[in-house]
Enzyme design. Sequence first.
Site, PDB file in Angstrom:
ATOM      1  CG  MET A  22      -1.886  -1.209   1.192  1.00 16.67           C
ATOM      2  SD  MET A  22      -3.416  -0.947   2.085  1.00 16.67           S
ATOM      3  CE  MET A  22      -2.815  -0.696   3.734  1.00 16.67           C
ATOM      4  CG  HIS A  29       6.871  -1.959   2.279  1.00 17.81           C
ATOM      5  ND1 HIS A  29       6.786  -0.813   3.033  1.00 17.81           N
ATOM      6  CD2 HIS A  29       5.629  -2.499   2.282  1.00 17.81           C
ATOM      7  CE1 HIS A  29       5.542  -0.655   3.467  1.00 17.81           C
ATOM      8  NE2 HIS A  29       4.815  -1.670   3.033  1.00 17.81           N
ATOM      9  CE  LYS A 141       3.399  -4.714  11.439  1.00 19.00           C
ATOM     10  NZ  LYS A 141       2.464  -4.232  10.459  1.00 19.00           N
TER      11      LYS A 141
HETATM   12  P1  AMP Z   1       1.424  -2.885   3.491  1.00 16.99           P
HETATM   13  O1  AMP Z   1       2.016  -1.845   2.590  1.00 16.99           O
HETATM   14  O2  AMP Z   1       1.408  -2.495   4.931  1.00 16.99           O
HETATM   15  O3  AMP Z   1       0.115  -3.416   2.980  1.00 16.99           O
HETATM   16  O4  AMP Z   1       2.424  -4.127   3.442  1.00 16.99           O
HETATM   17  C1  AMP Z   1       2.807  -4.697   2.223  1.00 16.99           C
HETATM   18  C2  AMP Z   1       3.567  -5.964   2.496  1.00 16.99           C
HETATM   19  O5  AMP Z   1       4.717  -5.664   3.309  1.00 16.99           O
HETATM   20  C3  AMP Z   1       2.769  -7.006   3.282  1.00 16.99           C
HETATM   21  O6  AMP Z   1       3.070  -8.295   2.780  1.00 16.99           O
HETATM   22  C4  AMP Z   1       3.273  -6.822   4.685  1.00 16.99           C
HETATM   23  O7  AMP Z   1       3.153  -7.988   5.474  1.00 16.99           O
HETATM   24  C5  AMP Z   1       4.727  -6.500   4.439  1.00 16.99           C
HETATM   25  N1  AMP Z   1       5.301  -5.801   5.590  1.00 16.99           N
HETATM   26  C6  AMP Z   1       4.824  -4.695   6.213  1.00 16.99           C
HETATM   27  N2  AMP Z   1       5.602  -4.368   7.273  1.00 16.99           N
HETATM   28  C7  AMP Z   1       6.585  -5.299   7.334  1.00 16.99           C
HETATM   29  C8  AMP Z   1       7.698  -5.525   8.200  1.00 16.99           C
HETATM   30  N3  AMP Z   1       7.949  -4.721   9.234  1.00 16.99           N
HETATM   31  N4  AMP Z   1       8.496  -6.588   7.963  1.00 16.99           N
HETATM   32  C9  AMP Z   1       8.243  -7.413   6.910  1.00 16.99           C
HETATM   33  N5  AMP Z   1       7.221  -7.250   6.056  1.00 16.99           N
HETATM   34  C10 AMP Z   1       6.394  -6.213   6.250  1.00 16.99           C
END
Ligand code: AMP
Length: 273
Positions: A22, A29, A141
């Site tokens: 997102m 990420h 996470k």
């Molecule tokens: P988001 O942009 O928050 O929807 O996350 C996109 C992807 O990044 C998802 O697969 C999340 O699980 C992963 N993600 C977010 N934060 C972390 C983190 N701290 N460590 C590893 N992966 C993450």
Amino acid sequence: MMRARSDRMRRQYKTIVLIPTMGFLHEGHLSLIKEGHKHGDDMAVSIFVNPTQFGPEEDLESYPKNLERDLELLQEEGVDAVFTPDAKEIYGNKFQTYVTLEKLPNYLCGLSRPIHFRGVATVVAKLFNTVKPHVAVFGRKDYQQLVVIRQMVRDLDFGIEIIGAPTVREPDCLAMSSRNKYLTSEQRISALSLYKSLQKAKELIKSGVQDAATIIDWATELIQSYPETDIDYIAICDTETLVDIQIIDRPVQMALAVRIGKARLIDNMLLNP
Ligand code: AMP
């Protein structure tokens, strides 16, 4: 356009990796991209703040963004394609087909976010159909999300390999999240209580505690000792079904969600007896 590009890559026998995000990218990420490079040779990242996974009272409108910076970071990471659709492109005309799972959304985050996983599964299915990856990487996470996606891929025969990547943390061990931006400096200290309670659980298990309720009580007390924390849930559950576990006699997942000010933070850890 994205679909045509993917068809071209597939004709060139490239292995396409997709990382759905997102945006407002951080090291978490970027770690998924680094992991992704090990599994394929055409790296696609999507940036889409998906409206259907936000409840009416949630932070869709205020979700942080910085596309320019995201694109710079993605270039540095050697990403081949960035997909930044808008909501009209994804949910065009009179959209009405959703992917819903029968059981997994009835636990953990699904209880306080009833439409969340329907939105997640639907948008990820659409991204899979558009980008046509061979492999997709998700962060552990968002543990429930990872389990939901694995289930959907099995159930609907997507034939995509799903990789779960470890949680990347700040130096003080707070799990990185775009939503950490919402925290004031006092709330940022309270946010450490999530990881500390997981660590405490690990210690208790090491000292021989097997009763999940005892560990949850300890964690509750620890988190409540920090200002402004409002616990949504603390659970110790089966790693695949997410059903609560009473006695920890095998590896289990501990997961929690805590509201601190405007942020709702989550974290989780595998506990090994
Ligand atoms: P988001 O942009 O928050 O929807 O996350 C996109 C992807 O990044 C998802 O697969 C999340 O699980 C992963 N993600 C977010 N934060 C972390 C983190 N701290 N460590 C590893 N992966 C993450």
